[in-house]
Design an enzyme around this catalytic site. Structure first.
Site, short mmCIF file in Angstrom:
data_model
loop_
_atom_site.label_atom_id
_atom_site.label_comp_id
_atom_site.label_asym_id
_atom_site.label_seq_id
_atom_site.Cartn_x
_atom_site.Cartn_y
_atom_site.Cartn_z
N SER A 130 0.52 -1.63 0.29
CA SER A 130 -0.05 -0.06 -0.09
C SER A 130 0.83 1.25 0.51
O SER A 130 2.07 1.08 0.35
CB SER A 130 -0.97 0.09 1.32
OG SER A 130 -1.91 -1.04 1.39
N1 SAH Z 1 -0.28 -5.17 4.13
C1 SAH Z 1 0.13 -4.97 2.92
C2 SAH Z 1 -0.96 -4.97 1.43
C3 SAH Z 1 -0.75 -6.21 0.97
S1 SAH Z 1 -2.30 -5.44 -0.60
C4 SAH Z 1 1.23 -4.60 2.98
O1 SAH Z 1 2.07 -4.10 3.45
O2 SAH Z 1 2.62 -5.22 2.05
C5 SAH Z 1 -3.40 -6.41 -0.11
C6 SAH Z 1 -2.94 -8.40 0.30
O3 SAH Z 1 -4.33 -8.60 0.63
C7 SAH Z 1 -2.76 -9.58 -0.47
O4 SAH Z 1 -1.21 -9.72 -0.42
C8 SAH Z 1 -3.80 -9.95 -0.64
O5 SAH Z 1 -3.20 -11.49 -1.76
C9 SAH Z 1 -4.19 -10.22 0.61
N2 SAH Z 1 -5.83 -10.99 0.22
C10 SAH Z 1 -6.30 -10.57 -0.84
N3 SAH Z 1 -7.86 -11.14 0.24
C11 SAH Z 1 -7.40 -12.03 1.02
C12 SAH Z 1 -8.11 -12.61 2.11
N4 SAH Z 1 -8.95 -13.13 1.83
N5 SAH Z 1 -7.17 -13.32 3.25
C13 SAH Z 1 -6.04 -12.78 3.79
N6 SAH Z 1 -5.29 -12.03 2.52
C14 SAH Z 1 -5.86 -11.24 1.36
#
Ligand code: SAH
Length: 225
Positions: free
Chosen positions: A74
């Site tokens: 993000s």
């Molecule tokens: N907090 C992260 C943001 C990553 S983007 C960072 O700092 O890098 C969002 C993430 O949510 C992705 O890695 C995606 O695979 C995950 N995601 C999407 N749906 C999900 C679910 N149902 N359960 C767990 N993770 C999920």
């Protein structure tokens, strides 16, 4: 993990300070959140295969960048904004949905939270599980699983942060929030989603504030092997 020289490290410190100034300019005021961002080496969290060329230019610009498996880390502003909304005090149990590369997880650790974080992509889960301890974050509990279900074993949580866009409020997450607890979650299925702040005020009562548009990758159902 990327190897970075001492000179680069020094350069990155300066870049982080400038990023913090930018975040202040955009309205982030929580000193603990700003200190966490000033401290955490964001440049080490990227997907190794794509990071090098982008590294120096972009690691500390306010951008979403690739972390592998088609996902993005993000924007620093988004991380700071969600973290500020959570108003974490040390020792609180915080559930994060979407570990991704673990950057937000590291911010939560710096804020003194006991962190529980779930990721549905196995490769990202494995990478963060190995990487976070390597840079000093040994305490967060990480799980490969579906965030829609939360983590009943450790519930209830003081705070819940969702870092992917949910089409609706997941029931299980609402149930796993303590009375008095706060959840921050982007909601919507379009180009942009509405950042939503919820406070559980009673067994079945929630206060809700809708705080404006953000862009997240979608929160998907079930685990992806
Ligand atoms: N907090 C992260 C943001 C990553 S983007 C960072 O700092 O890098 C969002 C993430 O949510 C992705 O890695 C995606 O695979 C995950 N995601 C999407 N749906 C999900 C679910 N149902 N359960 C767990 N993770 C999920």
């Amino acid at each position: 993990m990327l190897q970075v020289s001492r000179e680069e490290e020094y350069l990155f410190m300066g870049k982080r300070r400038r990023l913090v100034e930018q975040l202040k300019g955009k309205g982030i005021t929580d000193q603990k959140v700003l200190s966490a961002i000033e401290k955490i080496p964001r440049h080490l969290f990227f997907d190794d295969s794509t990071a090098r060329p982008a590294l120096l230019d972009h690691a500390y610009s306010d951008k979403a960048l690739p972390i592998g498996a088609g996902q993005t880390i993000s924007h620093p502003y988004t991380v700071a904004y969600q973290s500020e909304l959570l108003a974490i005090t040390a020792g609180e149990k915080v559930l994060e949905i979407g570990t991704g590369c673990g950057y937000q997880t590291a911010v939560l650790c710096e804020l003194g939270a006991k962190v529980f974080s779930i990721e549905r992509q196995r490769s990202l889960y494995e990478k963060s599980r190995q990487f976070l301890p390597m840079i000093g974050y040994r305490s967060p509990k990480l799980m490969f699983g579906d965030g829609y279900k939360g983590w009943p074993l450790y519930a209830p949580f003081d705070k819940i942060i969702v870092t992917a866009a949910a089409p609706y409020l997941p029931e299980d997450l609402l149930r796993q929030l303590k009375v008095g607890g706060i959840m921050v979650i982007p909601i919507g299925e379009g180009e942009t989603q509405q950042m939503t702040w919820l406070k559980r005020t009673g067994e079945t009562a929630f206060d809700r504030k809708v705080l404006g548009g953000f862009k997240f990758v979608p929160m998907l159902q079930d685990k992806q092997h």
